[in-house]
Design a protein around this motif. Sequence first.
Motif, PDB file in Angstrom:
ATOM      1  N   GLU A 125       0.841  -1.195   0.000  1.00 32.49           N
ATOM      2  CA  GLU A 125       0.000   0.000   0.000  1.00 32.49           C
ATOM      3  C   GLU A 125       0.877   1.247   0.000  1.00 32.49           C
ATOM      4  O   GLU A 125       1.845   1.338   0.748  1.00 32.49           O
ATOM      5  N   PHE A 126       0.493   2.208  -0.838  1.00 31.27           N
ATOM      6  CA  PHE A 126       1.191   3.486  -0.901  1.00 31.27           C
ATOM      7  C   PHE A 126       0.464   4.505  -0.016  1.00 31.27           C
ATOM      8  O   PHE A 126      -0.766   4.549   0.016  1.00 31.27           O
ATOM      9  N   PHE A 127       1.223   5.304   0.682  1.00 26.26           N
ATOM     10  CA  PHE A 127       0.709   6.390   1.525  1.00 26.26           C
ATOM     11  C   PHE A 127      -0.529   5.955   2.323  1.00 26.26           C
ATOM     12  O   PHE A 127      -1.610   6.532   2.190  1.00 26.26           O
ATOM     13  N   PRO A 128      -0.383   4.954   3.184  1.00 28.09           N
ATOM     14  CA  PRO A 128      -1.542   4.395   3.890  1.00 28.09           C
ATOM     15  C   PRO A 128      -2.188   5.343   4.892  1.00 28.09           C
ATOM     16  O   PRO A 128      -3.328   5.103   5.317  1.00 28.09           O
ATOM     17  N   GLU A 129      -1.495   6.409   5.266  1.00 34.03           N
ATOM     18  CA  GLU A 129      -2.053   7.369   6.229  1.00 34.03           C
ATOM     19  C   GLU A 129      -2.629   8.612   5.548  1.00 34.03           C
ATOM     20  O   GLU A 129      -3.217   9.467   6.209  1.00 34.03           O
ATOM     21  N   ALA A 130      -2.486   8.722   4.243  1.00 37.57           N
ATOM     22  CA  ALA A 130      -2.873   9.942   3.530  1.00 37.57           C
ATOM     23  C   ALA A 130      -4.393  10.064   3.387  1.00 37.57           C
ATOM     24  O   ALA A 130      -5.103   9.067   3.250  1.00 37.57           O
ATOM     25  N   LYS A 131      -4.863  11.305   3.418  1.00 40.07           N
ATOM     26  CA  LYS A 131      -6.258  11.640   3.163  1.00 40.07           C
ATOM     27  C   LYS A 131      -6.277  12.767   2.127  1.00 40.07           C
ATOM     28  O   LYS A 131      -5.649  13.819   2.338  1.00 40.07           O
ATOM     29  N   LEU A 132      -6.979  12.559   1.029  1.00 35.73           N
ATOM     30  CA  LEU A 132      -7.019  13.575  -0.023  1.00 35.73           C
ATOM     31  C   LEU A 132      -8.289  13.440  -0.843  1.00 35.73           C
ATOM     32  O   LEU A 132      -9.091  12.537  -0.627  1.00 35.73           O
ATOM     33  N   ASN A 133      -8.451  14.356  -1.787  1.00 35.99           N
ATOM     34  CA  ASN A 133      -9.557  14.277  -2.732  1.00 35.99           C
ATOM     35  C   ASN A 133      -9.024  14.563  -4.129  1.00 35.99           C
ATOM     36  O   ASN A 133      -8.358  15.588  -4.359  1.00 35.99           O
ATOM     37  N   PHE A 134      -9.290  13.669  -5.048  1.00 32.30           N
ATOM     38  CA  PHE A 134      -8.796  13.783  -6.419  1.00 32.30           C
ATOM     39  C   PHE A 134      -9.276  15.076  -7.077  1.00 32.30           C
ATOM     40  O   PHE A 134      -8.482  15.828  -7.664  1.00 32.30           O
ATOM     41  N   ALA A 135     -10.576  15.373  -6.990  1.00 30.91           N
ATOM     42  CA  ALA A 135     -11.131  16.545  -7.674  1.00 30.91           C
ATOM     43  C   ALA A 135     -10.549  17.848  -7.137  1.00 30.91           C
ATOM     44  O   ALA A 135     -10.363  18.813  -7.890  1.00 30.91           O
ATOM     45  N   ARG A 136     -10.269  17.889  -5.867  1.00 29.78           N
ATOM     46  CA  ARG A 136      -9.689  19.098  -5.272  1.00 29.78           C
ATOM     47  C   ARG A 136      -8.362  19.440  -5.940  1.00 29.78           C
ATOM     48  O   ARG A 136      -8.040  20.612  -6.153  1.00 29.78           O
ATOM     49  N   ASN A 137      -7.582  18.435  -6.277  1.00 29.67           N
ATOM     50  CA  ASN A 137      -6.295  18.660  -6.927  1.00 29.67           C
ATOM     51  C   ASN A 137      -6.454  19.167  -8.351  1.00 29.67           C
ATOM     52  O   ASN A 137      -5.618  19.921  -8.845  1.00 29.67           O
ATOM     53  N   LEU A 138      -7.514  18.767  -9.033  1.00 32.29           N
ATOM     54  CA  LEU A 138      -7.740  19.199 -10.415  1.00 32.29           C
ATOM     55  C   LEU A 138      -8.423  20.556 -10.485  1.00 32.29           C
ATOM     56  O   LEU A 138      -8.398  21.209 -11.527  1.00 32.29           O
TER      57      LEU A 138
END
Length: 351
Positions: free
Chosen positions: A82-95
Amino acid sequence: MKPIWKPSQARISNSLLTSFRQSLESRWQIDLPDYKRLHKFSIKEPEKFWMSVWDFCGIIADTKGNRVLDTPTSGDQMLRTEFFPEAKLNFARNLLRRQDDKDAIIFQREDREHQRISYGELYDNVARLAAAFRTFGLKPGDRVAAYLPNIPEAIVGVLATASIGAVWSACSQDFGVQGVLDRFHQIKPKILLAADGYTYNGKTQGRLNHLAQILKGLPSVDHLVLIPHINTAPSTANLRNVIDWTDLITQHSSSSLQFESLDFNHPLYILYSSGTTGPPKCLVHSAGGTLLQHLKEHQLHCDIKSGDRVFYFTTLGWMMWNWLVTALASEATIILYEGSPFYLRGKILFD
């Protein structure tokens, strides 16, 4: 073999790949004089490499976490890592990080219909559609299916879906009814986005009859959002639970767009195998993995920078459409073309 083209030394020096390589040398106190050594570093030091890609590409996240890789001590390490198992993000926010009046999308149809959509307008429309989706009860993990040509509404649809944490899956409108059902019936979509037809090589191809049959095979669909693309007022007599795209967008406010904070491995897309050896098989792609890999390819492989224009001739039935969408995360303008690539041969499409 003599190469067809080689970049100038100035272009190499000013490339994002060179900047990235130099940043690695400074950060990790190593010597990476060429691409071969950089590639070797990415394989031998995957945690340092991917952490550096994350930072260099400016990924927006609520939490990055301290761990880059969780690798099992036994079993299939490649599949279970698993990559970055502690990360929280949103794909659309980045775009949707940019919200000004510069072009986010340039759309061209072969009949010369032309449209420009700014980053601000894109954000506004995504906010409106996401608000509508929430009134439908759409939640993280639900599926949204699209039966669309390569039009701006598809970009709005995928970003609204991703902002909520729902999962997007698409077929282009040159797919027949059974081809669509072979794919969508497996994922049980809650919402279906569709256009009334598309254009190709000087002809319009209506899809309302196809759509009626598709709906019969998808009892899970609670709402059909219909986009009038080839007709201003398409007939909806044989369609159920249908709402007009324009009505839906105008009924909802764009005042606030909520981005769900989700795990790095939260599902984003469902794509499909070709179906040559049986029914198409679902291929699930994660939000964080898609974002990180696409940013690496765009910025390091393709040298895509803020203000650049990115075009790839594709339909929604090919994974290169998904690849194209992510160019917005590099603040580039994406160019959408609908129709035959040869219909306007030799004519200027846009400046």
